[in-house]
Design an enzyme around this catalytic site. Structure first.
Site, PDB file in Angstrom:
ATOM      1  N   TYR A  89       6.645   6.553   7.341  1.00  0.00           N
ATOM      2  CA  TYR A  89       5.806   5.511   6.757  1.00  0.00           C
ATOM      3  C   TYR A  89       5.671   5.725   5.254  1.00  0.00           C
ATOM      4  O   TYR A  89       5.881   4.808   4.462  1.00  0.00           O
ATOM      5  CB  TYR A  89       4.422   5.514   7.418  1.00  0.00           C
ATOM      6  CG  TYR A  89       3.460   4.536   6.777  1.00  0.00           C
ATOM      7  CD1 TYR A  89       3.486   3.195   7.126  1.00  0.00           C
ATOM      8  CD2 TYR A  89       2.545   4.959   5.827  1.00  0.00           C
ATOM      9  CE1 TYR A  89       2.625   2.294   6.538  1.00  0.00           C
ATOM     10  CE2 TYR A  89       1.673   4.055   5.232  1.00  0.00           C
ATOM     11  CZ  TYR A  89       1.720   2.733   5.594  1.00  0.00           C
ATOM     12  OH  TYR A  89       0.866   1.842   5.011  1.00  0.00           O
ATOM     13  N   SER A  99       0.853  -1.179   0.000  1.00  0.00           N
ATOM     14  CA  SER A  99       0.000   0.000   0.000  1.00  0.00           C
ATOM     15  C   SER A  99       0.891   1.232   0.000  1.00  0.00           C
ATOM     16  O   SER A  99       2.068   1.165   0.324  1.00  0.00           O
ATOM     17  CB  SER A  99      -0.912   0.008   1.225  1.00  0.00           C
ATOM     18  OG  SER A  99      -0.148   0.091   2.402  1.00  0.00           O
TER      19      SER A  99
END
Length: 159
Positions: free
Chosen positions: A148, A135
């Site tokens: 992230y 993702s």
């Protein structure tokens, strides 16, 4: 109706992983799913699958820990007798502002997403299908998501 097939979904306690685990169970596979720190979420997904007459097993396994990876694969095979599908969905992310993190937190080992695949090759029966899920949130605006987003973007480029 069981197909007799077995799937292991890493990161299967929430989000995309939970949806994949539910769907595989709906399609008749027995499902083991891993979680890192949320046993209650894993229990919820396992409970949903079982209430729908499926079979599921929650396993604690940190995707960054090769020993936990090996144990999850081995426990799945021990519980169900085989492993036909591995969905490598678990991510490893450090959340925090860049100026508050250590260099190790900013640059985690690049091979972490591949640990599951390498471990599977050693212990899974011949013919096991491997699906790798990634993702990305390139538009993440939160300061605490900088690392992230950076890691996920680099994983996409490296794949």
């Amino acid at each position: 109706m069981s197909t007799g097939k077995v799937a292991l979904v890493t990161g299967g306690s929430r989000g995309t992983g939970a949806a994949i685990a539910r769907r595989l169970a709906e399609d008749g596979l027995r499902v083991a799913l891993t979680y890192a720190t949320s046993p209650h979420r894993a229990d919820e997904v396992v409970g949903e699958i079982e209430r729908a007459r499926g079979q599921a097993l929650g396993l604690q396994a940190d995707a960054a820990d090769p020993n936990a990876v090996t144990a999850a694969v081995e426990r799945t095979v021990a519980a169900y007798g085989s492993l036909d599908v591995l969905v490598s969905n678990a991510g490893v992310a450090t959340v925090g502002a860049l100026d508050e993190l250590t260099p190790e937190q900013i640059d985690p080992p690049a091979e972490i997403p591949d640990i599951w695949v390498r471990k599977l090759a050693v212990v899974a029966p011949k013919g096991t299908i491997v699906v790798r899920v990634e993702s990305n949130d390139p538009g993440g605006k939160e300061r605490t998501r900088q690392v992230y987003d950076r890691v996920k973007s680099s994983m996409r480029v490296a794949s």
